[in-house]
Enzyme design. Structure first.
Site, PDB file in Angstrom:
ATOM      1  N   LYS A 147       0.784  -1.060  -0.043  1.00 52.39           N
ATOM      2  CA  LYS A 147      -0.038   0.062   0.177  1.00 52.39           C
ATOM      3  C   LYS A 147       0.948   1.188   0.030  1.00 52.39           C
ATOM      4  O   LYS A 147       0.695   2.049   0.942  1.00 52.39           O
ATOM      5  CB  LYS A 147      -0.729  -0.005   1.165  1.00 52.39           C
ATOM      6  N   ASP A 167      -5.541  -2.784  -2.506  1.00 50.59           N
ATOM      7  CA  ASP A 167      -6.853  -2.735  -2.551  1.00 50.59           C
ATOM      8  C   ASP A 167      -7.132  -3.254  -4.176  1.00 50.59           C
ATOM      9  O   ASP A 167      -8.057  -3.901  -4.490  1.00 50.59           O
ATOM     10  CB  ASP A 167      -7.264  -1.442  -2.640  1.00 50.59           C
ATOM     11  N   ASP A 220      -2.567 -12.259   5.549  1.00 54.31           N
ATOM     12  CA  ASP A 220      -3.733 -12.845   6.273  1.00 54.31           C
ATOM     13  C   ASP A 220      -4.986 -12.591   5.373  1.00 54.31           C
ATOM     14  O   ASP A 220      -5.913 -13.544   5.329  1.00 54.31           O
ATOM     15  CB  ASP A 220      -3.763 -12.266   7.648  1.00 54.31           C
ATOM     16  N   ASP A 277      -7.382 -15.558   2.817  1.00 50.35           N
ATOM     17  CA  ASP A 277      -8.756 -16.172   3.148  1.00 50.35           C
ATOM     18  C   ASP A 277      -9.630 -15.702   1.979  1.00 50.35           C
ATOM     19  O   ASP A 277     -10.501 -16.534   1.453  1.00 50.35           O
ATOM     20  CB  ASP A 277      -9.445 -15.265   4.471  1.00 50.35           C
TER      21      ASP A 277
HETATM   22  C1  IPM Z   1      -4.050 -17.477  10.143  1.00 56.45           C
HETATM   23  C2  IPM Z   1      -4.903 -16.806  11.198  1.00 56.45           C
HETATM   24  C3  IPM Z   1      -3.894 -16.307  12.445  1.00 56.45           C
HETATM   25  C4  IPM Z   1      -3.242 -15.077  11.688  1.00 56.45           C
HETATM   26  C5  IPM Z   1      -4.762 -15.938  13.572  1.00 56.45           C
HETATM   27  C6  IPM Z   1      -5.425 -16.863  14.300  1.00 56.45           C
HETATM   28  C7  IPM Z   1      -3.638 -15.450  14.648  1.00 56.45           C
HETATM   29  O1  IPM Z   1      -5.787 -16.062  10.881  1.00 56.45           O
HETATM   30  O2  IPM Z   1      -3.181 -18.114  10.448  1.00 56.45           O
HETATM   31  O3  IPM Z   1      -4.193 -16.748   9.115  1.00 56.45           O
HETATM   32  O4  IPM Z   1      -3.984 -14.029  11.808  1.00 56.45           O
HETATM   33  O5  IPM Z   1      -2.213 -15.183  11.296  1.00 56.45           O
HETATM   34 MN    MN Z   2      -6.048 -15.956   8.607  1.00 54.36          MN
END
Ligand code: IPM
Ligand code: MN
Ligand code: NAD
Length: 359
Positions: free
Chosen positions: A194, A226, A250, A254
Site C-alpha cells: 500500500k 486494494d 492474512d 482467506d
Molecule cells: C491465520 C490466522 C492467524 C493469523 C490468527 C489466528 C492469529 O488468521 O493463520 O491466518 O492472523 O495469522
Molecule cells: Mn487468517
C-alpha cells in the site's frame, strides 16, 4: 530441510474447535504415506491455545514450545474460539508466539483450483479454471508484532494503538523466499503493498525492487493491495507467486479461498529460520461446525503433503498425497462445505485407501 531421515519426530499441536478433528485425519494420512517408506514416525501431542488455557497453562506453554523446537516438524490444527474471546489471555497469542519463536518468517500458502472442482468456486468456472497462486506471506513482522501495541483510557476516552514496522532485513529475506520459489514455477512475482499511503509499504516496494534486480530471471510486478484484492477475483490466472506483508497476506489468503470455494481446502507451511517448519491448514477453529465431525480435512491433509516435501525432502510422497486428494475429490467424496455429505473421517479414509492402493 533434512534429506530423507529414517525417522520423523513430529510435534502435534491439535488446538481448539475443528483443530483436533482435522489433525487426526491428517495424521492418518501421514502414517499411511510413510508406510513402507523406511521412515519411522514418532508423534507427540502438546496443548496450545484454548486447550492450554483450559488446563490453567499459558497459550503457548513452555514444554509445548520446547517440544516443537526440538522436533523435525510441527503440525498445528487451529486455535481460538468464542469461549476464550473475553478472557485476559487469547489462544491466538500462543500461535503468534510459536511462529515468532520458531523464526517462521515465511508463510507459504498455495491456492489451487483442482481440476473438476471448478463448479464449487464462488466464481465462474471459466474464471478459475487452472488457477494456481502461491502466496508468500511475511509472518513474524508488521502490525502483528510492532510495538507499541495496546489500549489506554476509559470510556468515552478509550484509545488503542498498533504499530506497523518493517526492517530492510525482514523484507529482503521473505522476498528471497518468493524469488526462490518462483524460479521453480513461472518466474513471475507480484509484490503487494500500500505504497501510496504507508511508509512501511514504500520501504517494502523499494527493497522488493532491489531484491528483484538480483533475480533478473524473474519478472517482478508491484501491485497496490486494494487493486490486487479485486484483480485476484477478476483474473486469478494472471498470478503465480504473490509476496506480501503479514496483515495483507492474512486477509488475501482467506479471500483467495473463494477460488476453490472453501477455506477447508487450503494448506500452509511456515519456516525460514533456524527452527523446524510449521504446517497448518489456513482455516481456523470453525466454531460453527466444531464437534460435528464434518470439517473438511483436506487443507490439513494437503499441509501433510507440504511436510513430506519440505521437511522430509520426499516430493514423491507429497505428490502421492496430492494425487490421493485429487482422486477423492474427483470421486465426489466431499464434506458439506463443498456441497457433499461425507464426514471428516470418511474423506480421510478415502485418501488413505487411495494411498494404500498405490503401494
Ligand atoms: C491465520 C490466522 C492467524 C493469523 C490468527 C489466528 C492469529 O488468521 O493463520 O491466518 O492472523 O495469522
Ligand atoms: Mn487468517
Ligand atoms: P474460521 O477459519 O475458523 O472459519 C471461517 C468459515 O470457514 C466458517 O464458516 C467455517 O465453518 C468455515 N471453515 C473453516 N474451516 C473449515 C473446514 N475445515 N471445513 C469446512 N468449513 C470450514 O474463521 P473464524 O470463524 O473467523 O475464526 C474462528 C476462530 O479461529 C477465531 O478464534 C480465530 O481467531 C481462529 N483462527 C485460527 C486460525 C489458526 O489457528 N491458524 C486461523 C484462522 C482463525
Amino acid at each position: 530441510m533434512t534429506s530423507s531421515p529414517r525417522r520423523l519426530r513430529l510435534a502435534v499441536l491439535p488446538g481448539d474447535g475443528v483443530g483436533p478433528e482435522v489433525t487426526e485425519a491428517a495424521l492418518q494420512v501421514l502414517a499411511s504415506a510413510l508406510a513402507e517408506s523406511g521412515i519411522g514416525l514418532e508423534v507427540t501431542r502438546h496443548p496450545i491455545g484454548g486447550a492450554a488455557l483450559d488446563q490453567g497453562l499459558d497459550p503457548l506453554p513452555a514444554p509445548t514450545f520446547k517440544a516443537a523446537r526440538e522436533a523435525d516438524a510441527v503440525f498445528l490444527g487451529a486455535v481460538g474460539g468464542p469461549r476464550w474471546d473475553s478472557g485476559p489471555a487469547r489462544p491466538e497469542a500462543g500461535l503468534l508466539q510459536l511462529r515468532r519463536q520458531l523464526g517462521a518468517f515465511a508463510n507459504v500458502r498455495p491456492v489451487r483450483v483442482l481440476e473438476g472442482l471448478e463448479e464449487f468456486s464462488a466464481l465462474r468456472p471459466e474464471v478459475v479454471r487452472g488457477a494456481d497462486v502461491l502466496f508468500v506471506r511475511e509472518l513474524t513482522g508488521g502490525a502483528y508484532f510492532g510495538r507499541p501495541q495496546g489500549r489506554a483510557g476509559a470510556a468515552p476516552g478509550r484509545r488503542a494503538v498498533d504499530t506497523t514496522e518493517y526492517s530492510e532485513a525482514e523484507i529482503v529475506r521473505v522476498l528471497e523466499v518468493a524469488f526462490r520459489l518462483a524460479r521453480e514455477r513461472s518466474r513471475r512475482v507480484v509484490s503487494v503493498d500500500k505504497a501510496n499511503v504507508l511508509a512501511t509499504s514504500r520501504l517494502w516496494r523499494e527493497v522488493a525492487s532491489e531484491v528483484g534486480r538480483r533475480h533478473p530471471e524473474c519478472e517482478l510486478e508491484h501491485c497496490l493491495v486494494d487493486s490486487f484484492a479485486l484483480r485476484l477475483l477478476l483474473r486469478p490466472t494472471d498470478f503465480d507467486v504473490v509476496v506480501t506483508e503479514n496483515l495483507f497476506g492474512d486477509i488475501l489468503t482467506d479471500e483467495a479461498a473463494a477460488l476453490p470455494g472453501t477455506l477447508g481446502l487450503l494448506p500452509s507451511a511456515s519456516g525460514g529460520g533456524e527452527g523446524p517448519w510449521l504446517f497448518e491448514p489456513v482455516h481456523g477453529s470453525a466454531p460453527d461446525i466444531a464437534g460435528r465431525g464434518i470439517a473438511n480435512p483436506l487443507g490439513a491433509i494437503l499441509a501433510i503433503s507440504m511436510l513430506l516435501r519440505l521437511s522430509l525432502d520426499r516430493p514423491d510422497l507429497g505428490a502421492a498425497v496430492e494425487d490421493a486428494v485429487a482422486g477423492t475429490v474427483g470421486d465426489r467424496c466431499l464434506t458439506p462445505d463443498l456441497g457433499g455429505r461425507a464426514t471428516t473421517s470418511e474423506v480421510a479414509e478415502q485418501v488413505v485407501g487411495r494411498l494404500a492402493a498405490r503401494r
